[in-house]
Structure formats: structure tokens, C-alpha cells
Design a protein around this motif. Structure first.
Motif, PDB file in Angstrom:
ATOM      1  N   ALA A  36       0.832  -1.208   0.000  1.00  0.00           N
ATOM      2  CA  ALA A  36       0.000   0.000   0.000  1.00  0.00           C
ATOM      3  C   ALA A  36       0.868   1.259   0.000  1.00  0.00           C
ATOM      4  CB  ALA A  36      -0.930  -0.008   1.209  1.00  0.00           C
ATOM      5  N   VAL A  37       1.937   1.252   0.789  1.00  0.00           N
ATOM      6  CA  VAL A  37       2.838   2.410   0.845  1.00  0.00           C
ATOM      7  C   VAL A  37       3.512   2.634  -0.501  1.00  0.00           C
ATOM      8  CG1 VAL A  37       4.952   3.317   1.878  1.00  0.00           C
ATOM      9  CG2 VAL A  37       3.221   2.250   3.331  1.00  0.00           C
ATOM     10  N   LEU A  38       4.054   1.563  -1.093  1.00  0.00           N
ATOM     11  CA  LEU A  38       4.733   1.685  -2.386  1.00  0.00           C
ATOM     12  C   LEU A  38       3.773   2.146  -3.475  1.00  0.00           C
ATOM     13  CD1 LEU A  38       6.924  -1.548  -2.272  1.00  0.00           C
ATOM     14  CD2 LEU A  38       7.755   0.807  -2.189  1.00  0.00           C
ATOM     15  N   LEU A  39       2.570   1.607  -3.466  1.00  0.00           N
ATOM     16  CA  LEU A  39       1.582   1.988  -4.468  1.00  0.00           C
ATOM     17  C   LEU A  39       1.189   3.454  -4.321  1.00  0.00           C
ATOM     18  CD1 LEU A  39      -0.057   0.863  -6.819  1.00  0.00           C
ATOM     19  CD2 LEU A  39      -1.852   0.260  -5.207  1.00  0.00           C
ATOM     20  N   ALA A  40       1.025   3.913  -3.085  1.00  0.00           N
ATOM     21  CA  ALA A  40       0.672   5.317  -2.855  1.00  0.00           C
ATOM     22  C   ALA A  40       1.783   6.245  -3.353  1.00  0.00           C
ATOM     23  CB  ALA A  40       0.415   5.551  -1.368  1.00  0.00           C
ATOM     24  N   ILE A  41       3.046   5.872  -3.093  1.00  0.00           N
ATOM     25  CA  ILE A  41       4.170   6.688  -3.568  1.00  0.00           C
ATOM     26  C   ILE A  41       4.190   6.730  -5.091  1.00  0.00           C
ATOM     27  CG2 ILE A  41       6.687   6.841  -3.684  1.00  0.00           C
ATOM     28  CD1 ILE A  41       6.775   5.664  -0.869  1.00  0.00           C
ATOM     29  N   GLY A  42       3.990   5.568  -5.731  1.00  0.00           N
ATOM     30  CA  GLY A  42       4.003   5.507  -7.186  1.00  0.00           C
ATOM     31  C   GLY A  42       2.905   6.339  -7.811  1.00  0.00           C
ATOM     32  N   ILE A  43       1.676   6.239  -7.270  1.00  0.00           N
ATOM     33  CA  ILE A  43       0.555   7.020  -7.813  1.00  0.00           C
ATOM     34  C   ILE A  43       0.804   8.511  -7.630  1.00  0.00           C
ATOM     35  CG2 ILE A  43      -1.888   7.538  -7.483  1.00  0.00           C
ATOM     36  CD1 ILE A  43      -2.298   4.583  -6.811  1.00  0.00           C
ATOM     37  N   ARG A  44       1.353   8.899  -6.491  1.00  0.00           N
ATOM     38  CA  ARG A  44       1.635  10.317  -6.247  1.00  0.00           C
ATOM     39  C   ARG A  44       2.654  10.851  -7.239  1.00  0.00           C
ATOM     40  NH1 ARG A  44       3.247  12.948  -0.364  1.00  0.00           N
ATOM     41  NH2 ARG A  44       3.328  15.125  -1.059  1.00  0.00           N
ATOM     42  N   ARG A  45       3.710  10.044  -7.509  1.00  0.00           N
ATOM     43  CA  ARG A  45       4.719  10.486  -8.484  1.00  0.00           C
ATOM     44  C   ARG A  45       4.141  10.529  -9.898  1.00  0.00           C
ATOM     45  NH1 ARG A  45      10.849   8.457  -7.170  1.00  0.00           N
ATOM     46  NH2 ARG A  45      10.997   9.352  -5.079  1.00  0.00           N
ATOM     47  N   ARG A  46       3.284   9.552 -10.234  1.00  0.00           N
ATOM     48  CA  ARG A  46       2.668   9.550 -11.553  1.00  0.00           C
ATOM     49  C   ARG A  46       1.810  10.800 -11.762  1.00  0.00           C
ATOM     50  NH1 ARG A  46       1.303   5.529 -15.136  1.00  0.00           N
ATOM     51  NH2 ARG A  46       3.372   4.763 -14.567  1.00  0.00           N
ATOM     52  N   ARG A  47       1.021  11.168 -10.743  1.00  0.00           N
ATOM     53  CA  ARG A  47       0.193  12.375 -10.851  1.00  0.00           C
ATOM     54  C   ARG A  47       1.042  13.624 -10.965  1.00  0.00           C
ATOM     55  NH1 ARG A  47      -4.465  11.082  -6.279  1.00  0.00           N
ATOM     56  NH2 ARG A  47      -5.641   9.558  -7.543  1.00  0.00           N
ATOM     57  N   ALA A  48       2.121  13.695 -10.187  1.00  0.00           N
ATOM     58  CA  ALA A  48       3.008  14.855 -10.254  1.00  0.00           C
ATOM     59  C   ALA A  48       3.641  14.975 -11.624  1.00  0.00           C
ATOM     60  CB  ALA A  48       4.086  14.746  -9.177  1.00  0.00           C
ATOM     61  N   HIS A  49       4.011  13.845 -12.222  1.00  0.00           N
ATOM     62  CA  HIS A  49       4.613  13.860 -13.554  1.00  0.00           C
ATOM     63  C   HIS A  49       3.612  14.338 -14.593  1.00  0.00           C
ATOM     64  CE1 HIS A  49       6.543  12.328 -17.235  1.00  0.00           C
ATOM     65  NE2 HIS A  49       7.676  12.393 -16.541  1.00  0.00           N
ATOM     66  N   HIS A  50       2.356  13.894 -14.480  1.00  0.00           N
ATOM     67  CA  HIS A  50       1.322  14.335 -15.418  1.00  0.00           C
ATOM     68  C   HIS A  50       1.058  15.836 -15.287  1.00  0.00           C
ATOM     69  CE1 HIS A  50      -0.494  10.018 -15.956  1.00  0.00           C
ATOM     70  NE2 HIS A  50       0.663  10.194 -16.586  1.00  0.00           N
ATOM     71  N   ARG A  51       1.016  16.337 -14.040  1.00  0.00           N
ATOM     72  CA  ARG A  51       0.812  17.771 -13.855  1.00  0.00           C
ATOM     73  C   ARG A  51       1.957  18.573 -14.479  1.00  0.00           C
ATOM     74  NH1 ARG A  51      -1.015  16.217  -8.617  1.00  0.00           N
ATOM     75  NH2 ARG A  51       1.030  16.720  -7.749  1.00  0.00           N
ATOM     76  N   TRP A  52       3.173  18.070 -14.334  1.00  0.00           N
ATOM     77  CA  TRP A  52       4.334  18.767 -14.898  1.00  0.00           C
ATOM     78  C   TRP A  52       4.230  18.803 -16.414  1.00  0.00           C
ATOM     79  CZ3 TRP A  52       8.326  18.137 -18.262  1.00  0.00           C
ATOM     80  CH2 TRP A  52       9.405  19.032 -18.145  1.00  0.00           C
ATOM     81  N   ASN A  53       3.790  17.668 -17.031  1.00  0.00           N
ATOM     82  CA  ASN A  53       3.651  17.629 -18.487  1.00  0.00           C
ATOM     83  C   ASN A  53       2.588  18.602 -18.975  1.00  0.00           C
ATOM     84  OD1 ASN A  53       5.651  15.775 -19.014  1.00  0.00           O
ATOM     85  ND2 ASN A  53       4.301  13.993 -18.830  1.00  0.00           N
ATOM     86  N   ARG A  54       1.452  18.705 -18.236  1.00  0.00           N
ATOM     87  CA  ARG A  54       0.406  19.640 -18.654  1.00  0.00           C
ATOM     88  C   ARG A  54       0.907  21.081 -18.588  1.00  0.00           C
ATOM     89  NH1 ARG A  54      -3.009  16.110 -15.722  1.00  0.00           N
ATOM     90  NH2 ARG A  54      -2.949  17.508 -13.922  1.00  0.00           N
ATOM     91  N   ARG A  55       1.628  21.423 -17.522  1.00  0.00           N
ATOM     92  CA  ARG A  55       2.174  22.768 -17.421  1.00  0.00           C
ATOM     93  C   ARG A  55       3.186  23.047 -18.533  1.00  0.00           C
ATOM     94  NH1 ARG A  55       3.189  23.912 -10.964  1.00  0.00           N
ATOM     95  NH2 ARG A  55       1.001  23.742 -10.313  1.00  0.00           N
ATOM     96  N   ASP A  56       3.982  21.993 -18.867  1.00  0.00           N
ATOM     97  CA  ASP A  56       4.964  22.169 -19.931  1.00  0.00           C
ATOM     98  C   ASP A  56       4.281  22.424 -21.265  1.00  0.00           C
ATOM     99  OD1 ASP A  56       7.778  22.122 -20.647  1.00  0.00           O
ATOM    100  OD2 ASP A  56       7.281  20.327 -21.812  1.00  0.00           O
ATOM    101  N   ASP A  57       3.155  21.699 -21.509  1.00  0.00           N
ATOM    102  CA  ASP A  57       2.412  21.924 -22.755  1.00  0.00           C
ATOM    103  C   ASP A  57       1.842  23.330 -22.793  1.00  0.00           C
ATOM    104  OD1 ASP A  57       2.964  19.368 -23.517  1.00  0.00           O
ATOM    105  OD2 ASP A  57       1.040  18.535 -22.851  1.00  0.00           O
ATOM    106  N   GLU A  58       1.335  23.829 -21.663  1.00  0.00           N
ATOM    107  CA  GLU A  58       0.777  25.182 -21.630  1.00  0.00           C
ATOM    108  C   GLU A  58       1.842  26.228 -21.890  1.00  0.00           C
ATOM    109  OE1 GLU A  58      -1.120  25.543 -17.905  1.00  0.00           O
ATOM    110  OE2 GLU A  58      -2.778  24.170 -18.402  1.00  0.00           O
ATOM    111  N   ARG A  59       3.053  26.005 -21.396  1.00  0.00           N
ATOM    112  CA  ARG A  59       4.127  26.963 -21.645  1.00  0.00           C
ATOM    113  C   ARG A  59       4.497  27.017 -23.123  1.00  0.00           C
ATOM    114  NH1 ARG A  59       6.181  24.591 -17.009  1.00  0.00           N
ATOM    115  NH2 ARG A  59       7.735  23.409 -18.197  1.00  0.00           N
ATOM    116  N   LEU A  60       4.400  25.851 -23.811  1.00  0.00           N
ATOM    117  CA  LEU A  60       4.692  25.839 -25.239  1.00  0.00           C
ATOM    118  C   LEU A  60       3.610  26.550 -26.043  1.00  0.00           C
ATOM    119  CD1 LEU A  60       5.985  22.166 -25.667  1.00  0.00           C
ATOM    120  CD2 LEU A  60       7.342  24.266 -25.720  1.00  0.00           C
TER     121      LEU A  60
END
Length: 234
Positions: free
Chosen positions: A29-53
Motif C-alpha cells: 500500500a505504501v509503495l503503491l501510494a508513492i508511485g501514484i503520487r509520483r505519476r500524478r506529479a509527472h502528469h501535472r508537470w507535463n500539462r504545465r509544460d504543454d501550456e508553456r509551449l
């Protein structure tokens, strides 16, 4: 006393089983929570990067957020694997300790192995009492509140297994001139084995007086059925 050592060891063994059964699910459960949190953070970063372009010169472009440390894929995979292993441990633990709804297959007078007793298997297959590892013999059984022949439950003279449905009481079935390592159960070992701590000098289907143990022996005597052992150091 020998029987008290067996009973105390069984309790510690069950506690260890329960702890092990919960370790994998919690870690997963701990590992899965960490992985999902990092996946969401990565997606948010990609969306912001697309908006900057698409909108260069926007306020967000002035202070770009830092790139997340990975997509969390490894953590998600490890978490799922740990949860699957944990589910297997939990299911096997519950299956081994749930009250049985079927008739007990073990009859009074039959024996079980040291391994079956250590694992608390109340539906263990009966073993030939002449086998060296069949160190426990069933002498009484009843419901979850039943007592052993000495009138006691936990901590009495008779090793026992119990759950929410029934109680089984045993006496030791040790063989004369054999040695045993006594911890969670009496396990037969060679007398030269470093783990050997008991040797059966004599066994009598009778009272302690019938056994006529020597001064250097510890007497282990059961009243019902009558069985006595003279135990010495290996």
C-alpha cells in the motif's frame, strides 16, 4: 516444564505468522501510494509544460516547476506485487485459522507430527504414532470452552490447540532412547545434534512410580491417560 515450553513457543509462532501476514499488504500500500503520487506529479508537470509551449511568456513560464523524480512506475509495480503477495499470505493465514465447519477428522488416540502442531493445524492428517516425528497424541477434544483432562486450558499440563469452534488436548508421544529438540514442539533429532535438549531414558504407560526414574531425571507424568517419561540431558 517441558510442556510449558511447547505451549509458549506455539503462541509466539502464531504471533509471528500474523505479523508476517500483514507486512506485505502494508508495504504494498505504501509503495503503491508513492508511485501514484509520483505519476500524478509527472502528469501535472507535463500539462504545465504543454501550456508553456502554447502560451509562451505566461506567468507560469517565469518560474517553471521542477521535473518530478520519475513517473513512479517502479513504485507502482512493486506495490502491486507486494499487495498480491500479501493477499496470498492473508488468505492462507485466515484459511489455516478459521473455525472448521466440518467434522474433525482426527480421532482421540491418533497422533500428529511436530510440524502440524507447531503450525496450529487442527485438521492435520493423522500420522502413525510409531513415527519418530509423530510427537503429539490426541487425548481429548471438545468445543471452544472445553478443558483438558487436568481441568486446565492454556498453561496446563497438556499441550493444546484451540480456535473459536473447538479444543484439542494432546500428550507427548516420545520414543524411549530418542532425543528431541524442544521449542515450539518436540522435534526428533540425533542425540549429537546441538539443538537436542531432551533424551527419553524411559517411557511407561503408567504412573511416575511405575517409571522409577533415576535421581538425575526429570519426571513427566500424565494422569489421563496414564503415561510417564524419565527425561535426561542428551
Amino acid at each position: 516444564m517441558l510442556v510449558e515450553v511447547v505451549a509458549d513457543g506455539l503462541g509466539a509462532y502464531r504471533l509471528g505468522q500474523a505479523t508476517a501476514a500483514l507486512t506485505f499488504p502494508l508495504a504494498g500500500a505504501v509503495l503503491l501510494a508513492i508511485g501514484i503520487r509520483r505519476r500524478r506529479a509527472h502528469h501535472r508537470w507535463n500539462r504545465r509544460d504543454d501550456e508553456r509551449l502554447l502560451h509562451p511568456g505566461s506567468d507560469d513560464d517565469q518560474v517553471p516547476p521542477s521535473l518530478p523524480p520519475g513517473r513512479g512506475t517502479v513504485f507502482i509495480i512493486l506495490g502491486v506485487v507486494a499487495l498480491m503477495l500479501g493477499a496470498g499470505h492473508v488468505l492462507s493465514y485466515l484459511a489455516a485459522h478459521r473455525p472448521s465447519s466440518v467434522a474433525n477428522e482426527l480421532d482421540v488416540g491418533q497422533c500428529i507430527t511436530a510440524e502440524a502442531y507447531s503450525q496450529g493445524r487442527m485438521n492435520a492428517e493423522a500420522a502413525d504414532c510409531s513415527r519418530t516425528d509423530a510427537t503429539l497424541q490426541l487425548v481429548s477434544q471438545g468445543d471452544s470452552t472445553a478443558t483438558c483432562p487436568d481441568g486446565n486450558r492454556q498453561g496446563g499440563q497438556y499441550p493444546m490447540l484451540t480456535n473459536d469452534a473447538r479444543t484439542q488436548c494432546f500428550i507427548l508421544n516420545l520414543i524411549e532412547a530418542h532425543c528431541y529438540a524442544v521449542a515450539r514442539a518436540a522435534v526428533p533429532v540425533d542425540c549429537t545434534d546441538p539443538t537436542a535438549n531432551v533424551k527419553v531414558a524411559s517411557r511407561v504407560e503408567g504412573t511416575a512410580e511405575d517409571a522409577a526414574c533415576g535421581a538425575d531425571a526429570e519426571v513427566l507424568a500424565y494422569g489421563q491417560p496414564q503415561r510417564s517419561f524419565c527425561l535426561i540431558a542428551p
